[in-house]
Design an enzyme around this catalytic site. Structure first.
Site, PDB file in Angstrom:
ATOM      1  N   ASP A   2      50.124 112.657  71.478  1.00 20.01           N
ATOM      2  CA  ASP A   2      51.341 112.355  70.667  1.00 20.01           C
ATOM      3  C   ASP A   2      52.316 113.666  70.874  1.00 20.01           C
ATOM      4  O   ASP A   2      51.558 114.762  70.700  1.00 20.01           O
ATOM      5  CB  ASP A   2      51.193 111.965  69.213  1.00 20.01           C
ATOM      6  CG  ASP A   2      52.336 111.302  68.575  1.00 20.01           C
ATOM      7  OD1 ASP A   2      52.379 110.169  68.587  1.00 20.01           O
ATOM      8  OD2 ASP A   2      53.268 112.003  68.529  1.00 20.01           O
ATOM      9  N   GLY A  43      58.008 106.661  71.709  1.00 14.62           N
ATOM     10  CA  GLY A  43      59.244 106.158  71.736  1.00 14.62           C
ATOM     11  C   GLY A  43      59.782 105.986  70.092  1.00 14.62           C
ATOM     12  O   GLY A  43      59.257 106.435  69.438  1.00 14.62           O
ATOM     13  N   ASN A  94      59.674  99.686  73.924  1.00 11.48           N
ATOM     14  CA  ASN A  94      60.933  98.916  74.186  1.00 11.48           C
ATOM     15  C   ASN A  94      62.248  99.750  74.742  1.00 11.48           C
ATOM     16  O   ASN A  94      62.204 100.588  74.237  1.00 11.48           O
ATOM     17  CB  ASN A  94      61.349  98.180  73.128  1.00 11.48           C
ATOM     18  CG  ASN A  94      60.512  96.708  72.744  1.00 11.48           C
ATOM     19  OD1 ASN A  94      60.184  96.040  73.826  1.00 11.48           O
ATOM     20  ND2 ASN A  94      60.230  96.416  71.798  1.00 11.48           N
ATOM     21  N   ARG A 120      52.810  83.864  70.375  1.00 15.97           N
ATOM     22  CA  ARG A 120      53.518  83.170  69.078  1.00 15.97           C
ATOM     23  C   ARG A 120      53.872  81.795  69.421  1.00 15.97           C
ATOM     24  O   ARG A 120      53.709  80.822  68.656  1.00 15.97           O
ATOM     25  CB  ARG A 120      54.709  83.934  68.794  1.00 15.97           C
ATOM     26  CG  ARG A 120      54.617  85.269  68.249  1.00 15.97           C
ATOM     27  CD  ARG A 120      55.908  86.174  68.101  1.00 15.97           C
ATOM     28  NE  ARG A 120      55.685  87.416  67.459  1.00 15.97           N
ATOM     29  CZ  ARG A 120      56.192  88.537  67.790  1.00 15.97           C
ATOM     30  NH1 ARG A 120      57.304  88.525  68.667  1.00 15.97           N
ATOM     31  NH2 ARG A 120      56.053  89.648  66.995  1.00 15.97           N
ATOM     32  N   HIS A 135      61.619  90.537  77.478  1.00 10.59           N
ATOM     33  CA  HIS A 135      61.252  90.615  76.299  1.00 10.59           C
ATOM     34  C   HIS A 135      62.418  90.854  75.501  1.00 10.59           C
ATOM     35  O   HIS A 135      62.749  91.861  75.143  1.00 10.59           O
ATOM     36  CB  HIS A 135      60.024  91.732  76.227  1.00 10.59           C
ATOM     37  CG  HIS A 135      59.616  91.729  74.869  1.00 10.59           C
ATOM     38  ND1 HIS A 135      58.921  90.820  73.810  1.00 10.59           N
ATOM     39  CD2 HIS A 135      59.748  92.839  74.012  1.00 10.59           C
ATOM     40  CE1 HIS A 135      58.788  91.393  72.827  1.00 10.59           C
ATOM     41  NE2 HIS A 135      59.112  92.398  72.684  1.00 10.59           N
TER      42      HIS A 135
HETATM   43  P1  NAD Z   1      56.396 104.728  65.903  1.00 10.36           P
HETATM   44  O1  NAD Z   1      57.866 105.741  65.591  1.00 10.36           O
HETATM   45  O2  NAD Z   1      55.516 104.525  64.691  1.00 10.36           O
HETATM   46  O3  NAD Z   1      55.603 105.787  67.182  1.00 10.36           O
HETATM   47  C1  NAD Z   1      56.097 106.386  67.972  1.00 10.36           C
HETATM   48  C2  NAD Z   1      55.113 107.454  68.339  1.00 10.36           C
HETATM   49  O4  NAD Z   1      55.658 108.137  69.532  1.00 10.36           O
HETATM   50  C3  NAD Z   1      55.435 108.637  67.373  1.00 10.36           C
HETATM   51  O5  NAD Z   1      54.164 108.925  66.879  1.00 10.36           O
HETATM   52  C4  NAD Z   1      56.021 109.678  68.016  1.00 10.36           C
HETATM   53  O6  NAD Z   1      55.610 111.059  67.419  1.00 10.36           O
HETATM   54  C5  NAD Z   1      55.672 109.695  69.347  1.00 10.36           C
HETATM   55  N1  NAD Z   1      56.430 110.153  70.541  1.00 10.36           N
HETATM   56  C6  NAD Z   1      57.832 110.162  70.522  1.00 10.36           C
HETATM   57  N2  NAD Z   1      58.037 110.994  71.675  1.00 10.36           N
HETATM   58  C7  NAD Z   1      57.056 111.379  72.186  1.00 10.36           C
HETATM   59  C8  NAD Z   1      56.797 112.174  73.303  1.00 10.36           C
HETATM   60  N3  NAD Z   1      57.785 112.507  73.958  1.00 10.36           N
HETATM   61  N4  NAD Z   1      55.824 112.376  73.688  1.00 10.36           N
HETATM   62  C9  NAD Z   1      54.566 111.640  72.997  1.00 10.36           C
HETATM   63  N5  NAD Z   1      54.796 110.992  71.919  1.00 10.36           N
HETATM   64  C10 NAD Z   1      55.927 110.912  71.492  1.00 10.36           C
HETATM   65  O7  NAD Z   1      56.951 103.668  66.714  1.00 10.36           O
HETATM   66  P2  NAD Z   1      56.051 102.303  66.888  1.00 10.36           P
HETATM   67  O8  NAD Z   1      56.413 101.356  65.760  1.00 10.36           O
HETATM   68  O9  NAD Z   1      54.872 102.631  66.803  1.00 10.36           O
HETATM   69  O10 NAD Z   1      56.801 101.653  68.027  1.00 10.36           O
HETATM   70  C11 NAD Z   1      56.465 102.315  69.378  1.00 10.36           C
HETATM   71  C12 NAD Z   1      57.351 101.558  70.545  1.00 10.36           C
HETATM   72  O11 NAD Z   1      56.833 100.306  70.795  1.00 10.36           O
HETATM   73  C13 NAD Z   1      58.865 101.292  70.088  1.00 10.36           C
HETATM   74  O12 NAD Z   1      59.455 101.414  71.235  1.00 10.36           O
HETATM   75  C14 NAD Z   1      58.885  99.694  69.773  1.00 10.36           C
HETATM   76  O13 NAD Z   1      60.087  99.287  69.883  1.00 10.36           O
HETATM   77  C15 NAD Z   1      57.957  99.308  70.745  1.00 10.36           C
HETATM   78  N6  NAD Z   1      57.391  98.064  70.360  1.00 10.36           N
HETATM   79  C16 NAD Z   1      57.064  96.922  71.478  1.00 10.36           C
HETATM   80  C17 NAD Z   1      56.696  95.761  71.187  1.00 10.36           C
HETATM   81  C18 NAD Z   1      56.564  94.910  72.323  1.00 10.36           C
HETATM   82  O14 NAD Z   1      56.216  93.496  72.417  1.00 10.36           O
HETATM   83  N7  NAD Z   1      56.615  95.439  73.645  1.00 10.36           N
HETATM   84  C19 NAD Z   1      56.260  95.489  69.966  1.00 10.36           C
HETATM   85  C20 NAD Z   1      56.501  96.214  68.861  1.00 10.36           C
HETATM   86  C21 NAD Z   1      57.203  97.514  69.019  1.00 10.36           C
END
Ligand code: NAD
Length: 316
Positions: free
Chosen positions: A37, A82, A123, A154, A178
């Site tokens: 991270d 992200g 996302n 789902r 998605h």
């Molecule tokens: P979060 O904020 O809890 O975690 C994101 C992590 O990424 C943090 O720990 C942050 O420090 C880290 N990060 C940021 N920039 C970084 C970098 N340059 N290098 C390394 N690490 C970095 O967010 P989350 O709730 O875990 O969501 C993460 C992603 O998953 C989002 O984009 C969210 O929209 C996506 N998501 C996707 C689905 C799906 O169905 N595909 C479902 C839910 C969430």
């Protein structure tokens, strides 16, 4: 005795990443898990926390906070890094903020000598998968987005609930982006080998078709409703990522609606979108082309055209 070491590097140890990690630990889905991270301390803390649970698990998984050099011999690099979706924010709005994040990740992963499969969850996942494809220079099948795997889970749950059938006996898919333009091809939905459309016709007196429309809507809006209630979604996607990882590591040839690069299928542009695909050690080894009705074909093409308009405006 199996001597193979199944290694996953997870980049982004936030809610989604750690739900995935927790699912991997509980299901012993890999043997070595590396956490990365941008917040190094967070990755270290998460590794400690998971390690303290090892004594209660049935695995001796190796878990540690690492660096991009650890990707060299990994089977999967999963990216969940992200920024999370805000209430009311569309997934496409997240794109600008997440492109820069991916540049800082994919380039050092590729430089490490990694030759496995990228699993993308960030996302908007279809676009982020495309960006990874472009940044990495990897072959298209080696980039697998989570696509509509969670939406499909789902859907199967809701159809099962509606007809009082075990979701494992429901065969139906959510396809396309998605996001808001995803759709359910009902002509391809089955309970056992019985088409759902036929089941609807047999059940006179009750408006089953309206029920199917309600289910499609419920699937499509599920993420928004969860985010409204608890700010983020993570357990379901963590489980979905674990399922896709199992299919890759076990060379399962399982059919999952991951985000895969279309290459002439359904007469669609060159975009990553959620389609039933065969997932194996090679990532996506084949896309299964369903016999969609003309109306469903149009819905799929419209969804892909929406993704393509975003992709074509990207500066990667
Ligand atoms: P979060 O904020 O809890 O975690 C994101 C992590 O990424 C943090 O720990 C942050 O420090 C880290 N990060 C940021 N920039 C970084 C970098 N340059 N290098 C390394 N690490 C970095 O967010 P989350 O709730 O875990 O969501 C993460 C992603 O998953 C989002 O984009 C969210 O929209 C996506 N998501 C996707 C689905 C799906 O169905 N595909 C479902 C839910 C969430």
């Amino acid at each position: 005795m199996c001597t193979e070491n199944r290694k996953i590097v997870l980049v982004g140890t936030g809610l989604v990443g750690m739900s995935f990690a927790y699912a991997l630990l509980n299901q012993h889905a890999c043997d070595e898990l590396v956490l990365i991270d941008i917040n190094k301390q967070r990755a270290e803390g998460e590794a400690m926390d998971l390690n303290h649970g090892l004594a209660f698990s049935n695995t001796n998984m190796k878990i540690y906070a690492g660096t991009y050099e650890d990707c060299a011999d990994a089977d999967i690099v999963a990216i969940c890094a992200g920024v999370a979706q805000k209430p009311g924010e569309s997934r496409l709005d997240l794109l600008q903020r997440n492109t820069a994040v991916f540049k800082s990740i994919v380039e050092p992963v590729a430089a490490s000598g990694f030759s496995g499969v990228f699993l993308i969850a960030t996302n908007p996942v279809d676009i982020m998968s495309y960006i990874t494809f472009k940044l990495s220079g990897f072959s298209k099948g080696h980039i697998v987005g989570t696509g509509t795997t969670l939406d499909t889970a789902r859907l199967r749950y809701l159809i099962g609930d509606y007809f009082h059938v075990d979701p494992r006996n429901v065969h139906a898919y959510v396809m396309g982006e998605h996001g808001d333009s995803e759709f359910v091809p009902w002509s391809q939905a089955f309970v056992a080998t019985k088409p759902v459309m036929e089941l609807c016709q047999e059940n006179h007196g009750e408006n089953y078709e309206a029920g199917m429309i309600r289910i499609s809507e419920e699937v499509k809006t599920a993420a928004y409703r969860i985010i409204e209630a608890k700010k983020a979604t993570y357990y379901g996607i963590g489980m979905a990522m674990m399922r896709v990882s199992r299919a890759i590591l076990g060379n399962e040839n399982s059919v999952l609606t991951v985000s895969a690069l279309l290459d002439g299928e359904y007469d669609c542009p060159n975009v990553y979108a959620g389609v039933p695909s065969i997932v194996s050690r090679q990532g996506v080894s084949r896309i299964i082309t369903l016999s969609l009705s003309p109306e469903e074909q149009k819905q799929f093409r419209d969804s892909c055209a929406k993704l393509e308009s975003v992709v074509s405006s990207l500066k990667i």
